[in-house]
Design an enzyme around this catalytic site. Structure first.
Site, PDB file in Angstrom:
ATOM      1  NE  ARG A 256      -4.326  -1.178  -0.125  1.00 32.77           N
ATOM      2  CZ  ARG A 256      -4.497  -2.148  -0.985  1.00 32.77           C
ATOM      3  NH1 ARG A 256      -3.478  -2.507  -1.778  1.00 32.77           N
ATOM      4  NH2 ARG A 256      -5.651  -2.783  -1.078  1.00 32.77           N
ATOM      5  CD  GLU A 285      -2.687   3.238  -6.062  1.00 31.82           C
ATOM      6  OE1 GLU A 285      -3.699   2.659  -6.560  1.00 31.82           O
ATOM      7  OE2 GLU A 285      -1.774   2.641  -5.477  1.00 31.82           O
ATOM      8  CG  HIS A 304      -2.556  -0.802  -7.321  1.00 30.93           C
ATOM      9  ND1 HIS A 304      -3.103  -0.028  -6.329  1.00 30.93           N
ATOM     10  CD2 HIS A 304      -2.558  -2.075  -6.824  1.00 30.93           C
ATOM     11  CE1 HIS A 304      -3.438  -0.773  -5.292  1.00 30.93           C
ATOM     12  NE2 HIS A 304      -3.117  -2.026  -5.575  1.00 30.93           N
TER      13      HIS A 304
END
Length: 338
Positions: A256, A285, A304
């Protein structure tokens, strides 16, 4: 029974529907809704996080449904209260952060997750990102694609270190961290582990446990993050912690983004104190246009993707469908979280 398969462009509604049919047969109505993730980034919706789509669309799709299987649909308080027939939500991910668990409990809606569906994929990707970062694979590939042989990357100063013989510190030793430990040990690394919540026998089986985070950092040429994001772990690696690493260390984060102070990381890269870093996750993000990460040297970034493989999509749909099967048969649910 009416079921809503609220998929997306990763775990498609059709994939959910196919696994549901295989598990419970064709005698049920499976409505399908395709949400925009990951073509559109997820985000907060009302009081829930990491959701895709809007409350109105999901409410309309849930009309008359008893079960919802999804990855990203925003199951907010408004959606749950507006779906009186809803009795089960199965979220095809490890953490059902897109579901208002309080509202679900209050309205008799059981909520399940699909733990472990992407552990192997995330571990594989972590090792791949680590190797790409250390061995400068993206830079050399880009040079060759542009028509330049880039022989300077074979020089001692530019070729990058290896994993064999390196000391690797893993912060977190759950389903992902333990797999990374095994893979790196096979490549010849000395693996050190810090996880105050893990079973001591699990830590000893995976590598060498250390008593504290500071000790791990001082001993590690490479650090990889595998902790959950909690109030206690937010900002776990900041300027003080990065300064404990040996000169020329490498940092990798596929867990994370908020575990790591990104400004402190950029400072360490710009000063040359860190040799390189690899990030698949970010505090925001995607990183905003003015983010220092976009210009930091020796930083490999991916959007990601660690948990993205076709195997993961099938795993998520299969585990979710099995939970619906248990619900229909009146059996105890295997992965109920609320």
């Amino acid at each position: 029974m009416r079921i809503l398969a609220a998929g997306d462009h990763f775990v498609a509604p059709e994939l959910f529907a196919r696994e549901l049919t295989a598990e419970i047969g064709a005698g049920h109505t499976v409505d399908r809704l395709c949400l925009p993730w990951p073509l559109t980034p997820f985000g907060p919706v009302a009081e829930v996080d990491e959701a895709s789509g809007d409350e109105r669309t999901v409410l309309e799709a849930l009309a008359g449904a008893e079960v919802c299987v999804t990855q990203m649909a925003p199951l907010t308080r408004k959606v749950i209260e507006g779906s009186p027939g809803l009795r089960l939500v199965v979220v095809g991910r490890g953490g059902p952060v897109n579901v208002s668990l309080d509202a679900a409990r209050e309205h008799g809606v059981r909520v399940c997750n699909t733990p472990g569906r992407n552990a192997a994929a995330t571990a594989e990707y972590t090792v791949g990102l680590l190797l790409a970062t250390m061995r400068r694979i993206p830079e050399t590939s880009a040079a060759l694609a542009s028509g330049r042989w880039a022989g300077e990357f074979y020089t001692y100063d530019n070729c990058g270190p290896g994993v064999d013989g390196a000391s690797v510190g893993l912060i977190g030793c759950g389903a992902v961290g333990s797999r990374v430990a095994r893979a790196l040990t096979a490549l010849g690394a000395r693996v050190f582990l810090y996880d105050p919540y893990a079973d001591p026998a699990t830590l000893r089986a995976a590598g060498t446990p250390v008593a504290g985070l500071d000790e791990l950092l001082r001993r590690s040429d490479i650090v990889s993050l595998h902790a959950r994001l909690t109030p206690e772990t937010r900002g776990l690696l900041g300027a003080r912690e990065l300064a404990l690493l040996p000169e020329g260390a490498v940092v990798v984060n596929c867990a994370r983004g908020a575990l790591l102070d990104e400004d402190a990381l950029c400072d360490a890269l710009e000063s040359g104190r860190l040799a390189a870093a690899g990030l698949d996750v970010f505090a925001v993000e995607p990183p905003p246009p003015g983010s220092r990460l976009r210009t930091a040297p020796r930083l490999v970034m991916t959007p990601h993707l660690a948990g993205a493989s076709t195997s993961v999509a099938h795993n998520a749909a299969r585990i979710a469908a099995a939970e619906v099967g248990r619900y229909l048969r009146g059996e105890p649910l295997a992965h109920q979280v609320a």
